[in-house]
Motif scaffolding. Sequence first.
Motif, PDB file in Angstrom:
ATOM      1  N   THR A 198     -17.672   8.755  58.408  1.00 47.50           N
ATOM      2  CA  THR A 198     -16.977   7.594  58.963  1.00 47.50           C
ATOM      3  C   THR A 198     -16.736   6.601  57.830  1.00 47.50           C
ATOM      4  N   PRO A 199     -15.502   6.136  57.645  1.00 47.89           N
ATOM      5  CA  PRO A 199     -15.244   5.240  56.513  1.00 47.89           C
ATOM      6  C   PRO A 199     -15.868   3.863  56.709  1.00 47.89           C
ATOM      7  N   ALA A 200     -16.497   3.367  55.656  1.00 48.25           N
ATOM      8  CA  ALA A 200     -17.039   2.012  55.647  1.00 48.25           C
ATOM      9  C   ALA A 200     -15.943   1.039  55.214  1.00 48.25           C
ATOM     10  N   PRO A 201     -16.176  -0.259  55.335  1.00 44.54           N
ATOM     11  CA  PRO A 201     -15.196  -1.221  54.812  1.00 44.54           C
ATOM     12  C   PRO A 201     -14.887  -0.931  53.339  1.00 44.54           C
ATOM     13  N   GLY A 202     -13.591  -0.949  53.003  1.00 46.55           N
ATOM     14  CA  GLY A 202     -13.169  -0.652  51.647  1.00 46.55           C
ATOM     15  C   GLY A 202     -12.933   0.818  51.371  1.00 46.55           C
ATOM     16  N   GLU A 203     -13.137   1.674  52.377  1.00 44.66           N
ATOM     17  CA  GLU A 203     -12.976   3.104  52.192  1.00 44.66           C
ATOM     18  C   GLU A 203     -11.850   3.679  53.045  1.00 44.66           C
ATOM     19  N   ALA A 204     -11.368   4.839  52.641  1.00 46.10           N
ATOM     20  CA  ALA A 204     -10.429   5.632  53.430  1.00 46.10           C
ATOM     21  C   ALA A 204     -11.049   7.002  53.678  1.00 46.10           C
ATOM     22  N   ARG A 205     -10.814   7.536  54.869  1.00 45.72           N
ATOM     23  CA  ARG A 205     -11.252   8.909  55.165  1.00 45.72           C
ATOM     24  C   ARG A 205     -10.084   9.847  54.895  1.00 45.72           C
ATOM     25  N   ILE A 206     -10.359  10.900  54.128  1.00 44.69           N
ATOM     26  CA  ILE A 206      -9.323  11.812  53.651  1.00 44.69           C
ATOM     27  C   ILE A 206      -9.551  13.198  54.236  1.00 44.69           C
ATOM     28  N   ALA A 207      -8.483  13.796  54.759  1.00 47.30           N
ATOM     29  CA  ALA A 207      -8.491  15.221  55.074  1.00 47.30           C
ATOM     30  C   ALA A 207      -8.193  15.960  53.771  1.00 47.30           C
ATOM     31  N   ILE A 208      -9.205  16.596  53.214  1.00 51.36           N
ATOM     32  CA  ILE A 208      -9.089  17.186  51.883  1.00 51.36           C
ATOM     33  C   ILE A 208      -8.388  18.536  51.996  1.00 51.36           C
ATOM     34  N   GLN A 209      -7.361  18.705  51.186  1.00 50.01           N
ATOM     35  CA  GLN A 209      -6.588  19.943  51.210  1.00 50.01           C
ATOM     36  C   GLN A 209      -6.815  20.821  49.994  1.00 50.01           C
ATOM     37  N   ALA A 210      -7.205  20.229  48.882  1.00 44.88           N
ATOM     38  CA  ALA A 210      -7.455  21.021  47.677  1.00 44.88           C
ATOM     39  C   ALA A 210      -8.387  20.249  46.759  1.00 44.88           C
ATOM     40  N   GLY A 263     -15.562  11.835  41.542  1.00 43.85           N
ATOM     41  CA  GLY A 263     -16.851  12.064  40.910  1.00 43.85           C
ATOM     42  C   GLY A 263     -17.744  13.016  41.676  1.00 43.85           C
ATOM     43  N   GLN A 264     -17.530  13.134  42.965  1.00 44.69           N
ATOM     44  CA  GLN A 264     -18.243  14.057  43.839  1.00 44.69           C
ATOM     45  C   GLN A 264     -17.512  14.067  45.181  1.00 44.69           C
ATOM     46  N   GLY A 265     -17.839  15.026  46.034  1.00 47.25           N
ATOM     47  CA  GLY A 265     -17.334  15.009  47.404  1.00 47.25           C
ATOM     48  C   GLY A 265     -16.082  15.797  47.659  1.00 47.25           C
ATOM     49  N   GLY A 266     -15.529  16.469  46.631  1.00 44.80           N
ATOM     50  CA  GLY A 266     -14.250  17.143  46.812  1.00 44.80           C
ATOM     51  C   GLY A 266     -14.317  18.470  47.547  1.00 44.80           C
ATOM     52  N   LEU A 267     -15.480  19.094  47.568  1.00 43.16           N
ATOM     53  CA  LEU A 267     -15.592  20.431  48.160  1.00 43.16           C
ATOM     54  C   LEU A 267     -16.075  20.336  49.594  1.00 43.16           C
ATOM     55  N   ALA A 268     -15.245  19.687  50.407  1.00 43.68           N
ATOM     56  CA  ALA A 268     -15.517  19.486  51.825  1.00 43.68           C
ATOM     57  C   ALA A 268     -14.191  19.363  52.549  1.00 43.68           C
ATOM     58  N   GLU A 269     -14.234  19.485  53.852  1.00 44.92           N
ATOM     59  CA  GLU A 269     -13.001  19.376  54.622  1.00 44.92           C
ATOM     60  C   GLU A 269     -12.573  17.927  54.820  1.00 44.92           C
ATOM     61  N   GLN A 270     -13.528  16.991  54.718  1.00 48.54           N
ATOM     62  CA  GLN A 270     -13.209  15.573  54.791  1.00 48.54           C
ATOM     63  C   GLN A 270     -14.110  14.814  53.830  1.00 48.54           C
ATOM     64  N   GLY A 271     -13.694  13.596  53.484  1.00 50.35           N
ATOM     65  CA  GLY A 271     -14.519  12.735  52.657  1.00 50.35           C
ATOM     66  C   GLY A 271     -14.055  11.302  52.754  1.00 50.35           C
ATOM     67  N   CYS A 272     -14.962  10.366  52.484  1.00 47.98           N
ATOM     68  CA  CYS A 272     -14.629   8.938  52.475  1.00 47.98           C
ATOM     69  C   CYS A 272     -14.749   8.421  51.040  1.00 47.98           C
ATOM     70  N   PHE A 273     -13.692   7.717  50.607  1.00 44.52           N
ATOM     71  CA  PHE A 273     -13.610   7.300  49.209  1.00 44.52           C
ATOM     72  C   PHE A 273     -13.060   5.878  49.142  1.00 44.52           C
ATOM     73  N   PRO A 274     -13.436   5.099  48.098  1.00 41.59           N
ATOM     74  CA  PRO A 274     -12.905   3.741  47.952  1.00 41.59           C
ATOM     75  C   PRO A 274     -11.380   3.755  47.859  1.00 41.59           C
ATOM     76  N   VAL A 275     -10.739   2.821  48.527  1.00 35.51           N
ATOM     77  CA  VAL A 275      -9.272   2.819  48.550  1.00 35.51           C
ATOM     78  C   VAL A 275      -8.696   2.602  47.146  1.00 35.51           C
ATOM     79  N   GLU A 276      -9.454   1.914  46.251  1.00 31.66           N
ATOM     80  CA  GLU A 276      -8.911   1.690  44.912  1.00 31.66           C
ATOM     81  C   GLU A 276      -8.873   2.971  44.090  1.00 31.66           C
ATOM     82  N   SER A 277      -9.552   4.024  44.556  1.00 38.47           N
ATOM     83  CA  SER A 277      -9.525   5.288  43.827  1.00 38.47           C
ATOM     84  C   SER A 277      -8.409   6.220  44.304  1.00 38.47           C
TER      85      SER A 277
END
Length: 323
Positions: A22-34, A88-102
């Motif tokens: 679940t995205p926290a303030p300042g984050e976006a939840r991404i459906a990771i495709q690759a 930096g981490q988290g790419g090998l998953a179907e979803q992930g939450c990351f800072p919007v500035e990234s």
Amino acid sequence: MRAWQITALGTPATLRELPAPTPAPGEARIAIQACGLNFADLLMAEGRYQEQPALPFIPGLELAGTVLDLGPGTEGPPPGTRVAVYSGQGGLAEQGCFPVESLLPLPDGMPMAEAAGFQIAYGTSHLALAHKARLQPGETLLVLGAAGGVGLTAVEVGRQMGARVIACARGADKLAIARAAGADEVIDSDHPDLKSALKAMGGADVVYDPVGGPAFDAALRATRPDGRILSIGFASGTVPQIPANILLVKNITVIGFWWGGYLHFAPQILRDSLSTLLRWHAEGRLRPHISHRLPLDRFPEGLDLLRRRAATGKVVIEIAQQQ
């Protein structure tokens, strides 16, 4: 969601079912495709990388996908936006939450698999050659490991910057790939006298070295006076011990370079570099090379390709159908 997770350093990652984040303030939840794999993924799994996540963690330094939603009160790219992320981490998953500035919004014509492996490899080569080494048109650039993930991009970027490019790689197949990427001359890294062969080619003004080991030593001795050597990494497993007397006599500069560090102390320089690279890609001046596309459950096979230096260009894990 499915995700690979490392729970102890030096042990294989495990494919698990984890709760969707679940995205926290300042984050976006991404459906990771690759997710693009990098040599740093190997180092991180062993606890030997310069930035080490706390355990347990999901590996995968860079990814591409689609914004699903934003955290509370967060302004950012709206749902449906196609983005690349250096996480930096988290790419090998179907979803992930990351800072919007990234998040790096992607051009419509850029395939997700190319975007997933674009930032680190091309960003490293462009920022190293343009910002650190100040490569000039007409200079000679020697690229070691020239068919690898970053090396192949250095061949392309060097050519776009107007350099004469010598590509050094192992075997005829890899040399052909480097030549197709724009190398003017090629040389096998297994040459019995690499130093003399490089000198016979005229030596180099700039050396781009993601390999280390004996190739660094040969390149150092074939570098022209007032030349620059970029130390990018040590894929050979051997960190060079540099004889300072050679640096002194030939007025050579050895430059350490870590692309990810710029996120901390000069992020605008990094962003400007990526803007240039995306423009070059849109203009058809860059042609990312992906030697292996593997599904999520074959991630260990992708790591093994990097470990054995059996891949050329990028290895990309495709997590969802490309859109």
